[in-house]
Design a protein around this motif. Structure first.
Motif, PDB file in Angstrom:
ATOM      1  N   TYR A  84     -61.246  -8.857 -90.380  1.00 27.65           N
ATOM      2  CA  TYR A  84     -62.297  -8.434 -89.466  1.00 27.65           C
ATOM      3  C   TYR A  84     -63.279  -7.549 -90.231  1.00 27.65           C
ATOM      4  CZ  TYR A  84     -64.123  -4.780 -86.373  1.00 27.65           C
ATOM      5  OH  TYR A  84     -64.912  -3.843 -85.761  1.00 27.65           O
TER       6      TYR A  84
ATOM      7  N   PHE B  69     -53.099 -14.026 -80.709  1.00 28.92           N
ATOM      8  CA  PHE B  69     -53.237 -15.138 -79.784  1.00 28.92           C
ATOM      9  C   PHE B  69     -51.873 -15.743 -79.471  1.00 28.92           C
ATOM     10  CE2 PHE B  69     -57.669 -16.418 -79.111  1.00 28.92           C
ATOM     11  CZ  PHE B  69     -58.326 -15.561 -79.969  1.00 28.92           C
TER      12      PHE B  69
ATOM     13  N   PHE C 155     -55.061 -14.254 -86.785  1.00 30.51           N
ATOM     14  CA  PHE C 155     -56.026 -13.302 -87.353  1.00 30.51           C
ATOM     15  C   PHE C 155     -55.873 -13.199 -88.867  1.00 30.51           C
ATOM     16  CE2 PHE C 155     -58.630  -9.515 -87.456  1.00 30.51           C
ATOM     17  CZ  PHE C 155     -58.068  -8.723 -88.434  1.00 30.51           C
TER      18      PHE C 155
ATOM     19  N   PHE D  35     -66.999 -17.997 -80.957  1.00 32.85           N
ATOM     20  CA  PHE D  35     -66.404 -18.726 -82.070  1.00 32.85           C
ATOM     21  C   PHE D  35     -67.312 -19.838 -82.569  1.00 32.85           C
ATOM     22  CE2 PHE D  35     -61.965 -17.420 -82.660  1.00 32.85           C
ATOM     23  CZ  PHE D  35     -61.781 -16.609 -81.557  1.00 32.85           C
ATOM     24  N   GLY D  36     -67.206 -20.091 -83.852  1.00 36.21           N
ATOM     25  CA  GLY D  36     -67.829 -21.259 -84.435  1.00 36.21           C
ATOM     26  C   GLY D  36     -66.926 -22.472 -84.256  1.00 36.21           C
TER      27      GLY D  36
ATOM     28  N   PHE E 121     -57.240 -11.260 -73.140  1.00 39.21           N
ATOM     29  CA  PHE E 121     -58.396 -12.158 -73.133  1.00 39.21           C
ATOM     30  C   PHE E 121     -57.920 -13.584 -72.888  1.00 39.21           C
ATOM     31  CE2 PHE E 121     -61.293  -9.036 -75.029  1.00 39.21           C
ATOM     32  CZ  PHE E 121     -60.373  -8.118 -75.497  1.00 39.21           C
TER      33      PHE E 121
ATOM     34  N   PHE F  49     -64.896 -18.021 -74.727  1.00 38.61           N
ATOM     35  CA  PHE F  49     -64.447 -16.875 -73.941  1.00 38.61           C
ATOM     36  C   PHE F  49     -64.532 -17.150 -72.439  1.00 38.61           C
ATOM     37  CE2 PHE F  49     -63.737 -12.530 -72.845  1.00 38.61           C
ATOM     38  CZ  PHE F  49     -64.609 -12.240 -71.805  1.00 38.61           C
TER      39      PHE F  49
ATOM     40  N   TYR G 139     -65.137 -12.025 -87.486  1.00 39.25           N
ATOM     41  CA  TYR G 139     -63.694 -12.256 -87.623  1.00 39.25           C
ATOM     42  C   TYR G 139     -63.450 -13.613 -88.272  1.00 39.25           C
ATOM     43  CZ  TYR G 139     -63.763  -8.972 -83.621  1.00 39.25           C
ATOM     44  OH  TYR G 139     -64.000  -7.920 -82.775  1.00 39.25           O
TER      45      TYR G 139
ATOM     46  N   GLY H  21     -65.145  -1.918 -75.139  1.00 42.28           N
ATOM     47  CA  GLY H  21     -64.906  -2.990 -74.190  1.00 42.28           C
ATOM     48  C   GLY H  21     -65.696  -4.244 -74.481  1.00 42.28           C
ATOM     49  N   HIS H  22     -66.594  -4.190 -75.459  1.00 48.98           N
ATOM     50  CA  HIS H  22     -67.403  -5.383 -75.737  1.00 48.98           C
ATOM     51  C   HIS H  22     -66.731  -6.203 -76.824  1.00 48.98           C
ATOM     52  CE1 HIS H  22     -70.595  -3.839 -73.255  1.00 48.98           C
ATOM     53  NE2 HIS H  22     -70.500  -2.698 -73.877  1.00 48.98           N
ATOM     54  N   ASN H  23     -65.613  -6.822 -76.471  1.00 49.84           N
ATOM     55  CA  ASN H  23     -64.870  -7.562 -77.468  1.00 49.84           C
ATOM     56  C   ASN H  23     -65.013  -9.053 -77.310  1.00 49.84           C
ATOM     57  OD1 ASN H  23     -62.695  -4.983 -76.812  1.00 49.84           O
ATOM     58  ND2 ASN H  23     -63.470  -5.320 -78.878  1.00 49.84           N
ATOM     59  N   GLU H  24     -65.956  -9.511 -76.499  1.00 49.00           N
ATOM     60  CA  GLU H  24     -66.116 -10.940 -76.297  1.00 49.00           C
ATOM     61  C   GLU H  24     -66.518 -11.573 -77.608  1.00 49.00           C
ATOM     62  OE1 GLU H  24     -68.865 -12.041 -73.259  1.00 49.00           O
ATOM     63  OE2 GLU H  24     -69.055 -14.098 -73.995  1.00 49.00           O
ATOM     64  N   GLN H  25     -65.664 -12.443 -78.095  1.00 50.48           N
ATOM     65  CA  GLN H  25     -65.925 -13.114 -79.354  1.00 50.48           C
ATOM     66  C   GLN H  25     -66.536 -14.484 -79.104  1.00 50.48           C
ATOM     67  OE1 GLN H  25     -62.659 -12.640 -82.439  1.00 50.48           O
ATOM     68  NE2 GLN H  25     -61.576 -12.012 -80.603  1.00 50.48           N
TER      69      GLN H  25
ATOM     70  N   TYR I  12     -58.207  -5.512 -68.457  1.00 50.91           N
ATOM     71  CA  TYR I  12     -57.853  -4.294 -69.171  1.00 50.91           C
ATOM     72  C   TYR I  12     -56.666  -3.547 -68.582  1.00 50.91           C
ATOM     73  CZ  TYR I  12     -62.266  -4.818 -71.648  1.00 50.91           C
ATOM     74  OH  TYR I  12     -63.286  -5.287 -72.431  1.00 50.91           O
TER      75      TYR I  12
ATOM     76  N   PRO J   8     -55.071 -19.350 -82.712  1.00 50.84           N
ATOM     77  CA  PRO J   8     -55.664 -18.772 -83.925  1.00 50.84           C
ATOM     78  C   PRO J   8     -54.843 -17.589 -84.440  1.00 50.84           C
ATOM     79  CG  PRO J   8     -57.349 -19.172 -82.259  1.00 50.84           C
ATOM     80  CD  PRO J   8     -56.030 -19.374 -81.590  1.00 50.84           C
TER      81      PRO J   8
ATOM     82  N   SER K 158     -67.559  -3.787 -81.853  1.00 48.87           N
ATOM     83  CA  SER K 158     -66.105  -3.876 -81.961  1.00 48.87           C
ATOM     84  C   SER K 158     -65.396  -3.037 -80.928  1.00 48.87           C
ATOM     85  CB  SER K 158     -65.650  -3.416 -83.340  1.00 48.87           C
ATOM     86  OG  SER K 158     -66.004  -2.059 -83.533  1.00 48.87           O
ATOM     87  N   GLY K 159     -66.097  -2.199 -80.235  1.00 42.94           N
ATOM     88  CA  GLY K 159     -65.401  -1.316 -79.313  1.00 42.94           C
ATOM     89  C   GLY K 159     -66.109  -1.173 -77.995  1.00 42.94           C
TER      90      GLY K 159
ATOM     91  N   LEU L 220     -61.433 -20.670 -88.508  1.00 44.16           N
ATOM     92  CA  LEU L 220     -62.402 -20.315 -87.475  1.00 44.16           C
ATOM     93  C   LEU L 220     -63.058 -18.983 -87.781  1.00 44.16           C
ATOM     94  CD1 LEU L 220     -60.186 -21.162 -84.376  1.00 44.16           C
ATOM     95  CD2 LEU L 220     -62.245 -22.396 -85.013  1.00 44.16           C
TER      96      LEU L 220
ATOM     97  N   TYR M 112     -60.230 -16.421 -88.612  1.00 43.44           N
ATOM     98  CA  TYR M 112     -58.913 -16.827 -88.133  1.00 43.44           C
ATOM     99  C   TYR M 112     -58.522 -18.135 -88.814  1.00 43.44           C
ATOM    100  CZ  TYR M 112     -59.632 -13.651 -84.133  1.00 43.44           C
ATOM    101  OH  TYR M 112     -59.858 -12.559 -83.338  1.00 43.44           O
TER     102      TYR M 112
ATOM    103  N   TYR N 231     -59.220 -17.616 -73.227  1.00 44.22           N
ATOM    104  CA  TYR N 231     -60.197 -18.508 -73.842  1.00 44.22           C
ATOM    105  C   TYR N 231     -59.849 -19.945 -73.466  1.00 44.22           C
ATOM    106  CZ  TYR N 231     -61.840 -14.791 -76.967  1.00 44.22           C
ATOM    107  OH  TYR N 231     -62.383 -13.650 -77.484  1.00 44.22           O
TER     108      TYR N 231
ATOM    109  N   PRO O  55     -62.633 -21.738 -79.737  1.00 49.38           N
ATOM    110  CA  PRO O  55     -62.376 -21.203 -78.397  1.00 49.38           C
ATOM    111  C   PRO O  55     -63.637 -20.655 -77.742  1.00 49.38           C
ATOM    112  CG  PRO O  55     -60.701 -20.449 -79.948  1.00 49.38           C
ATOM    113  CD  PRO O  55     -61.781 -21.100 -80.758  1.00 49.38           C
TER     114      PRO O  55
ATOM    115  N   GLN P 148     -59.096  -4.193 -84.219  1.00 49.31           N
ATOM    116  CA  GLN P 148     -59.587  -5.464 -83.682  1.00 49.31           C
ATOM    117  C   GLN P 148     -58.703  -6.631 -84.086  1.00 49.31           C
ATOM    118  OE1 GLN P 148     -62.427  -5.670 -81.560  1.00 49.31           O
ATOM    119  NE2 GLN P 148     -61.722  -3.553 -81.532  1.00 49.31           N
ATOM    120  N   ASN P 149     -57.440  -6.367 -84.382  1.00 49.73           N
ATOM    121  CA  ASN P 149     -56.490  -7.399 -84.776  1.00 49.73           C
ATOM    122  C   ASN P 149     -55.972  -8.097 -83.521  1.00 49.73           C
ATOM    123  OD1 ASN P 149     -54.138  -8.799 -85.533  1.00 49.73           O
ATOM    124  ND2 ASN P 149     -53.893  -7.502 -87.328  1.00 49.73           N
ATOM    125  N   PHE P 150     -56.631  -9.184 -83.136  1.00 48.75           N
ATOM    126  CA  PHE P 150     -56.245  -9.949 -81.954  1.00 48.75           C
ATOM    127  C   PHE P 150     -54.999 -10.777 -82.250  1.00 48.75           C
ATOM    128  CE2 PHE P 150     -59.788  -9.749 -78.877  1.00 48.75           C
ATOM    129  CZ  PHE P 150     -60.725  -9.056 -79.620  1.00 48.75           C
TER     130      PHE P 150
END
Lengths: 116, 111
Positions: A48, B101, A45, A107-108, B34, B46, A33, A101-105, B51, A43, A98-99, A91, A35, B36, B44, B97-99
């Protein structure tokens, strides 16, 4: 293990110039992703990737912005004809998938872009 | 229009003084919320994913809860090292996947 890395950490350019920002995601992460974060804001978006393809580029503000991920790992965000309003921290984040439930990102640290 | 807001904008606490941060959302269909943490000059980090309404998650001094309209991040007996900006983000049905914030809450914990 290594986290998400971004280069350069800082970039100063002049209005009208072209810039490239690089992101190295965590090895094995298929989702990536981009941002943009302005001072005091969350951030925003931009785009992606799932693998090599841009699955959603609806956040790119205009056609001066473009991003690629040719081999499904490193990604480059390209900005043409930069404007002062493009100044922000860019960022990059990656996640395992991507799906499901495993959406923990992860970040750099970001690239701070300043357009003079 | 889908929107994520956070309050307060900034919060100053004494060490040990518990409080809560709020994240309110108006979205057409929530897939996930989510939390952060962001330290100055860093990306950020996590904390939690929630859910469904009624769900709670805990980690050390932090506890996140979710209702149909908002989420709270409760901080119990905070320490100075908890000082950071706390961001919430939502994933919406139909938007991949368009978050989105929120603007964040800047927390300062004084010793």
């Amino acid at each position: 293990g290594a986290g998400v890395s971004q280069t350069p950490s800082n970039k100063v350019t002049e209005k009208g110039k072209y810039v490239e920002l690089r992101c190295d995601p965590i090895s094995g992460h298929t989702a990536l992703y981009w941002y943009r974060q302005s001072l005091g804001q969350g951030p925003e978006f931009l785009i992606y990737f799932q693998g090599t393809g841009a699955a959603d580029d609806s956040g790119l503000p205009n056609d001066r912005f473009f991003a690629v991920r040719p081999e499904g790992s490193v990604s480059t965000l390209k900005i043409q004809r930069t404007e002062r309003g493009d100044s922000a921290v860019y960022l990059c984040a990656s996640s395992r998938t991507s799906g499901g439930g495993h959406n923990e990102q992860f970040f750099g640290p970001g690239t701070r872009l300043t357009v003079l | 229009e889908d929107q994520v807001t956070q309050s307060p904008e900034a919060l100053r606490l004494q060490e040990g003084e518990s409080s809560s941060l709020n994240c309110s959302y108006t979205v057409s269909g929530l897939r996930g919320l989510f939390w952060y943490r962001q330290d100055p000059g860093k990306g950020p980090e996590f904390l939690f994913t929630l859910y469904s309404a009624g769900e709670e998650k805990e980690k050390e001094r932090l506890k996140a809860t979710l209702t149909k309209k908002e989420s709270f991040l409760h901080i119990t007996a905070p320490k100075p090292e908890d000082s950071a900006t706390y961001l919430c983000a939502v994933l919406r049905q139909g938007y991949g996947q368009n978050f989105v914030f929120g603007p964040g809450t800047r927390l300062s914990v004084l010793p």
